[in-house]
Design a protein around this motif. Structure first.
Motif, PDB file in Angstrom:
ATOM      1  N   LEU A  91      52.260  29.742  30.101  1.00 32.94           N
ATOM      2  CA  LEU A  91      52.862  29.031  28.977  1.00 32.94           C
ATOM      3  C   LEU A  91      51.792  28.520  28.020  1.00 32.94           C
ATOM      4  O   LEU A  91      51.914  28.673  26.792  1.00 32.94           O
ATOM      5  N   ALA A  92      50.726  27.916  28.562  1.00 34.31           N
ATOM      6  CA  ALA A  92      49.643  27.431  27.700  1.00 34.31           C
ATOM      7  C   ALA A  92      48.972  28.585  26.961  1.00 34.31           C
ATOM      8  O   ALA A  92      48.628  28.472  25.778  1.00 34.31           O
ATOM      9  N   LEU A  93      48.801  29.712  27.649  1.00 33.59           N
ATOM     10  CA  LEU A  93      48.201  30.883  27.010  1.00 33.59           C
ATOM     11  C   LEU A  93      49.076  31.395  25.875  1.00 33.59           C
ATOM     12  O   LEU A  93      48.584  31.739  24.788  1.00 33.59           O
ATOM     13  N   ASN A  96      63.934  29.312  36.837  1.00 39.26           N
ATOM     14  CA  ASN A  96      63.900  28.925  35.436  1.00 39.26           C
ATOM     15  C   ASN A  96      63.003  27.723  35.194  1.00 39.26           C
ATOM     16  O   ASN A  96      63.393  26.728  34.576  1.00 39.26           O
ATOM     17  N   ALA A  97      61.761  27.831  35.678  1.00 35.71           N
ATOM     18  CA  ALA A  97      60.846  26.696  35.669  1.00 35.71           C
ATOM     19  C   ALA A  97      60.514  26.211  34.268  1.00 35.71           C
ATOM     20  O   ALA A  97      60.342  25.006  34.048  1.00 35.71           O
ATOM     21  N   ILE A  98      60.417  27.110  33.310  1.00 32.45           N
ATOM     22  CA  ILE A  98      59.993  26.695  31.968  1.00 32.45           C
ATOM     23  C   ILE A  98      61.087  25.879  31.278  1.00 32.45           C
ATOM     24  O   ILE A  98      60.814  24.827  30.691  1.00 32.45           O
ATOM     25  N   TYR A 100      58.938  22.283  30.475  1.00 31.11           N
ATOM     26  CA  TYR A 100      58.530  22.201  29.078  1.00 31.11           C
ATOM     27  C   TYR A 100      59.711  22.382  28.130  1.00 31.11           C
ATOM     28  O   TYR A 100      59.788  21.719  27.088  1.00 31.11           O
ATOM     29  N   GLY A 101      60.625  23.264  28.467  1.00 22.99           N
ATOM     30  CA  GLY A 101      61.700  23.604  27.544  1.00 22.99           C
ATOM     31  C   GLY A 101      62.958  22.780  27.678  1.00 22.99           C
ATOM     32  O   GLY A 101      63.987  23.132  27.087  1.00 22.99           O
TER      33      GLY A 101
END
Length: 299
Positions: A20-22, A41-43, A47-48
């Motif tokens: 995600l950072a990349l 669905n970790a993101i 973060y999302g």
């Protein structure tokens, strides 16, 4: 353009956080594909969680494939914006759905290649090696496969246990092992990137700082602190762009005709393209441990 797959051998070295950072710092248009079949669905959960637009993502594509409605353009319809130039293809919300993705991986690999040609780089969160329903076709088709590892002895031993089979699979079924490299998270805790590379006989493409405060912004949706953009995590991720670009350029020379090599030579090329439109499709591409113990991880 390029496809970069991130994967781990064991534990939690931070594949999703790093991917995600990349993606969010990538200087070109980029799509982050959350293809870890066990991530839940970790993101979107981290973060999302405050994003207003949410798509079905992978499960929507799996349903389209099942009902004979698959097309390469449908991939873009299941993405959602993270920024103007960076998009997300969400993963599964329920790991029990992972079996439904098995017929999808090969189609998705071809679609990602089409997105490359359309001016979008694809960054794949492929989760952990050895899991059931792992997205191996995506690793085989990727230009670069980055194996993430921490710098401690158990992590290095775990990477060693998986490397031979991964290298053999890329050689026999993929684009070759030349695109396989390490991404070391938390270098110097206690071993250096050079020591890890020598132990595993794989080059280190980049290192990412161990920075839990900054990582929580991406992992759990924590509010960024005032110096987040200058955090050691983001500085290290940005510093990894150039060596990754060099590796991608080398791979382009190995894999693509001369006429298309220029596509990866300018990291800011095609910055004016509209990422909300589906790129044109193309034909698919056919206790302290002594440092001497690092060497023992190969045994």
């Amino acid at each position: 353009m390029a496809t970069i797959a991130l994967v781990s051998a064991k534990g939690a070295p931070g594949v999703t956080t790093t991917a995600l950072a990349l993606t969010l710092t990538w200087p070109r248009h980029a799509l982050l594909a959350e293809c870890d079949p066990s991530a839940g669905n970790a993101i979107l959960a981290g973060y999302g969680q405050h994003l207003s637009e949410v798509s079905q993502g992978l499960i929507g594509l799996a349903l389209a494939e099942r009902h004979g409605q698959w097309s390469e353009a449908s991939v873009w319809s299941q993405t959602m914006p993270l920024t103007e130039n960076h998009h997300l293809l969400p993963g599964l919300s329920d790991a029990t759905q992972a079996a439904s993705l098995n017929p999808l991986w090969s189609r998705l690999a071809t679609a990602f290649t089409a997105l490359e040609r359309g001016g979008v780089d694809v960054i794949i969160d492929a989760g952990r090696l050895g899991t059931t329903h792992a997205p191996l076709p995506l690793l085989r088709q990727a230009d670069v496969v980055l194996l993430l590892t921490r710098s401690n002895l158990p992590a290095i031993a775990g990477a060693h246990a998986r490397l031979n089979s991964l290298r053999a699979d890329l050689t026999e079924h993929g684009t070759g092992p030349e695109g396989l490299a390490l991404l070391v998270v938390g270098e110097g805790q206690p071993y250096s990137a050079r020591e890890i590379s020598a132990s595993l006989h794989v080059p280190v493409a980049a290192t990412v700082a161990w920075d839990p405060l900054a990582a929580d912004v991406y992992a759990v949706g924590a509010a960024p602190h005032r110096r987040h953009e200058n955090s050691s995590l983001l500085r290290s991720v940005r510093a990894g762009h150039d060596p990754l670009q060099q590796l991608l350029t080398q791979r382009a020379q190995q894999l693509r005709p001369t006429a298309t090599r220029q596509a990866v030579t300018n990291p800011r090329a095609n910055a004016s393209a509209n990422p909300t439109e589906a790129p044109p499709a193309r034909r698919p591409r056919p206790g302290e441990t002594s440092r001497s113990q690092v060497e023992d991880a190969r045994a």
